[in-house]
Design a protein around this motif. Sequence first.
Motif, PDB file in Angstrom:
ATOM      1  N   ARG A   1      17.081   2.592  -0.312  1.00  0.00           N
ATOM      2  CA  ARG A   1      15.667   2.208  -0.185  1.00  0.00           C
ATOM      3  C   ARG A   1      14.866   2.671  -1.394  1.00  0.00           C
ATOM      4  NH1 ARG A   1      15.204   3.324   6.289  1.00  0.00           N
ATOM      5  NH2 ARG A   1      15.963   1.267   6.887  1.00  0.00           N
ATOM      6  N   ASN A   2      15.099   3.890  -1.846  1.00  0.00           N
ATOM      7  CA  ASN A   2      14.381   4.386  -3.023  1.00  0.00           C
ATOM      8  C   ASN A   2      14.705   3.554  -4.261  1.00  0.00           C
ATOM      9  OD1 ASN A   2      13.025   6.402  -1.636  1.00  0.00           O
ATOM     10  ND2 ASN A   2      14.546   7.971  -2.116  1.00  0.00           N
ATOM     11  N   ALA A   3      15.966   3.141  -4.406  1.00  0.00           N
ATOM     12  CA  ALA A   3      16.334   2.288  -5.542  1.00  0.00           C
ATOM     13  C   ALA A   3      15.583   0.960  -5.475  1.00  0.00           C
ATOM     14  CB  ALA A   3      17.842   2.061  -5.568  1.00  0.00           C
ATOM     15  N   GLY A   4      15.503   0.375  -4.283  1.00  0.00           N
ATOM     16  CA  GLY A   4      14.764  -0.879  -4.112  1.00  0.00           C
ATOM     17  C   GLY A   4      13.286  -0.723  -4.437  1.00  0.00           C
ATOM     18  N   ILE A   5      12.697   0.367  -3.994  1.00  0.00           N
ATOM     19  CA  ILE A   5      11.277   0.628  -4.281  1.00  0.00           C
ATOM     20  C   ILE A   5      11.060   0.753  -5.783  1.00  0.00           C
ATOM     21  CG2 ILE A   5       9.426   2.340  -4.047  1.00  0.00           C
ATOM     22  CD1 ILE A   5      10.633   2.902  -1.189  1.00  0.00           C
ATOM     23  N   LYS A   6      11.950   1.477  -6.444  1.00  0.00           N
ATOM     24  CA  LYS A   6      11.830   1.680  -7.897  1.00  0.00           C
ATOM     25  C   LYS A   6      11.949   0.360  -8.659  1.00  0.00           C
ATOM     26  CE  LYS A   6      13.646   4.475 -11.652  1.00  0.00           C
ATOM     27  NZ  LYS A   6      14.632   5.478 -12.047  1.00  0.00           N
TER      28      LYS A   6
ATOM     29  N   PHE B   1      10.815  -3.506   4.488  1.00  0.00           N
ATOM     30  CA  PHE B   1      12.207  -3.086   4.647  1.00  0.00           C
ATOM     31  C   PHE B   1      12.913  -3.968   5.667  1.00  0.00           C
ATOM     32  CE2 PHE B   1       9.617   0.549   3.512  1.00  0.00           C
ATOM     33  CZ  PHE B   1      10.280   1.023   2.393  1.00  0.00           C
ATOM     34  N   LEU B   2      14.066  -4.494   5.258  1.00  0.00           N
ATOM     35  CA  LEU B   2      14.869  -5.316   6.157  1.00  0.00           C
ATOM     36  C   LEU B   2      16.320  -4.900   6.022  1.00  0.00           C
ATOM     37  CD1 LEU B   2      15.115  -7.679   8.152  1.00  0.00           C
ATOM     38  CD2 LEU B   2      15.379  -9.188   6.170  1.00  0.00           C
ATOM     39  N   ASP B   3      16.815  -4.190   7.016  1.00  0.00           N
ATOM     40  CA  ASP B   3      18.228  -3.828   7.032  1.00  0.00           C
ATOM     41  C   ASP B   3      19.035  -5.067   7.399  1.00  0.00           C
ATOM     42  OD1 ASP B   3      17.418  -1.254   6.450  1.00  0.00           O
ATOM     43  OD2 ASP B   3      17.498  -0.584   8.523  1.00  0.00           O
ATOM     44  N   ALA B   4      20.273  -5.106   6.983  1.00  0.00           N
ATOM     45  CA  ALA B   4      21.102  -6.307   7.081  1.00  0.00           C
ATOM     46  C   ALA B   4      21.262  -6.829   8.499  1.00  0.00           C
ATOM     47  CB  ALA B   4      22.476  -6.037   6.475  1.00  0.00           C
TER      48      ALA B   4
END
Length: 170
Positions: free
Chosen positions: A35-40, A49-52
């Motif tokens: 999640r942090n990588a996606g935010i960055k 946020f959408l988990d698979a």
Amino acid sequence: DGSTDRTAEIIKNYRAKDPRIIYHYQTNQRMASARNAGIKLAKGKYIAFLDADNLFLPNKLEDQVFFMESNPECGLSYAQIYHFYDGAPSLLYENKNESPFTSGDLFRETLRRNFINVLSVLVRKDIFDRYGAFMQGWEACDEQYVWVNLSYHKIRFCYLPKVVGHLRLH
């Protein structure tokens, strides 16, 4: 990150149709790291946020973006979701622990209970840029940490009384 399916192949097909889609791979470092990588990497104004294994309802993003644009004092919006079991997708129910916060000290309430499901959230990206997001390495309570941290910093949480997603239980 932790996918065991054909995620990379599936995403490549979507990317061919829409160049706005970005695929980023990293070795499995748990959900907070992903999640942090996606935010960055995100370039937009908002983060969702959408988990698979979960589902956004068709108007989730449109409704929440409109709500946030109409309420610029809100740093985070959260809404209602329904839960369902994988084998019975038509049997939807509410989790009573996710009842919205109505009055009192938000910081104390986020310490007491995790009433916000990450599936229901839309956050202004600059809030995460300023105050941080998920705690790396945590296996539990990583979402609640975010809500506690943001409420401690007096970020305004706003509730949209509308169902925006379905959370799958296994």
